[in-house]
Design a protein around this motif. Structure first.
Motif, short mmCIF file in Angstrom:
data_model
loop_
_atom_site.label_atom_id
_atom_site.label_comp_id
_atom_site.label_asym_id
_atom_site.label_seq_id
_atom_site.Cartn_x
_atom_site.Cartn_y
_atom_site.Cartn_z
N GLY A 1 -0.38 -1.35 7.93
CA GLY A 1 -0.58 -1.95 6.63
C GLY A 1 -2.04 -2.24 6.36
N PRO B 1 3.97 -10.23 8.13
CA PRO B 1 3.31 -8.92 8.24
C PRO B 1 3.63 -8.22 9.56
N ILE C 1 -1.29 -5.05 10.47
CA ILE C 1 -2.17 -4.94 9.31
C ILE C 1 -3.59 -4.72 9.82
#
Length: 255
Positions: free
Chosen positions: A221, A189, A192
């Protein structure tokens, strides 16, 4: 048929953020889910939410730093839920003290972050190894863009080190466990928006700007953005994928 029917999935750090979203996503795809977290009450709330939506879920308290507790939880999951075929190592923390800052804080950051983010991945994986081998299972480790780079924000070097370690562990296990039919992959990721970093985002808007200036999609995200890659890596859609990392970073590593 749903993508994860007949699977039992264990997700660590499942009480909130990415782990909670993955657990819910797996349940929607037919998996029976065991949610593991140090916050037992929040884990049970997440499991109850899945059950109310028609899924199958149980919660278990676990501090991934405690190897003996990981073994005990693996035994309880086997007895109460069944043979695990999917493991998601998601539990993790981050802190943002600079290495050249306060010495006591740096040492504590190192000990805590490595204990959870790296030793914890080892502890849980080792505890569930036998059922994963028996089921020709799938392991999904949550790595990071910091498995490759150290992001230029206030950031602990321990976090970058731990996530490099998670990627190395992923590749090592993929090489070793492939002969048993076990596939081991990671997700990387970017930024996020989770409870883990909520305070840092609120108190340091420059942190978000630094990320966004380097992210082609131009937005942080959401936990749900990690669910698709997690389902893919746990399902037969990725039957010939192992030792890989799927980046879910909005393009951060593209530039």
């Amino acid at each position: 048929m749903k993508l994860l029917e007949n699977h039992i999935a264990v997700v660590t750090g499942a009480a909130s953020g990415i782990g909670r979203a993955i657990a819910a996503g797996y349940a929607r795809e037919g998996a029976q889910v065991a949610l593991l977290d140090i916050d037992a009450r929040a884990a049970e709330a997440a499991a109850q939410e899945i059950r109310e939506a028609g899924g199958l879920a149980e919660s278990f308290h676990l501090d991934v730093r405690r190897r003996e507790d990981c073994v005990a939880v693996a035994r309880r999951v086997a007895e109460q839920v069944g043979r695990v075929s999917i493991l998601v190592n998601n539990a993790g923390i981050n802190r943002r003290n600079a290495f050249a800052g306060d010495g006591a804080a740096v040492i504590k950051d190192w000990e805590d972050i490595i204990a959870i983010n790296l030793d914890g991945v080892f502890n849980v994986t080792h505890a569930f190894l036998e059922p994963l081998r028996a089921s020709q299972g799938r392991i999904v480790n949550i790595a990071s863009i910091q498995s490759f780079v150290h992001v230029r924000t206030p950031n602990s070097p321990a976090y970058t080190t731990s996530k490099h370690g998670v990627l190395g562990f992923t590749r090592a296990l993929a090489a070793e466990l492939g002969k048993y039919g076990v596939r081991v992959n990671a997700i990387g990721p970017g930024l996020i928006e989770t409870p883990l970093n909520a305070q840092a985002r609120a108190n340091n808007p420059d942190l978000v700007r630094i990320f966004m200036d380097h992210t082609p999609l131009g937005r942080p995200g959401k936990p749900e953005d990690i669910v698709g890659p997690a389902i893919f890596l746990a399902s037969d859609l990725s039957s010939y994928v192992t030792g890989s990392i799927v980046m879910a970073d909005g393009g951060y590593r593209a530039i």
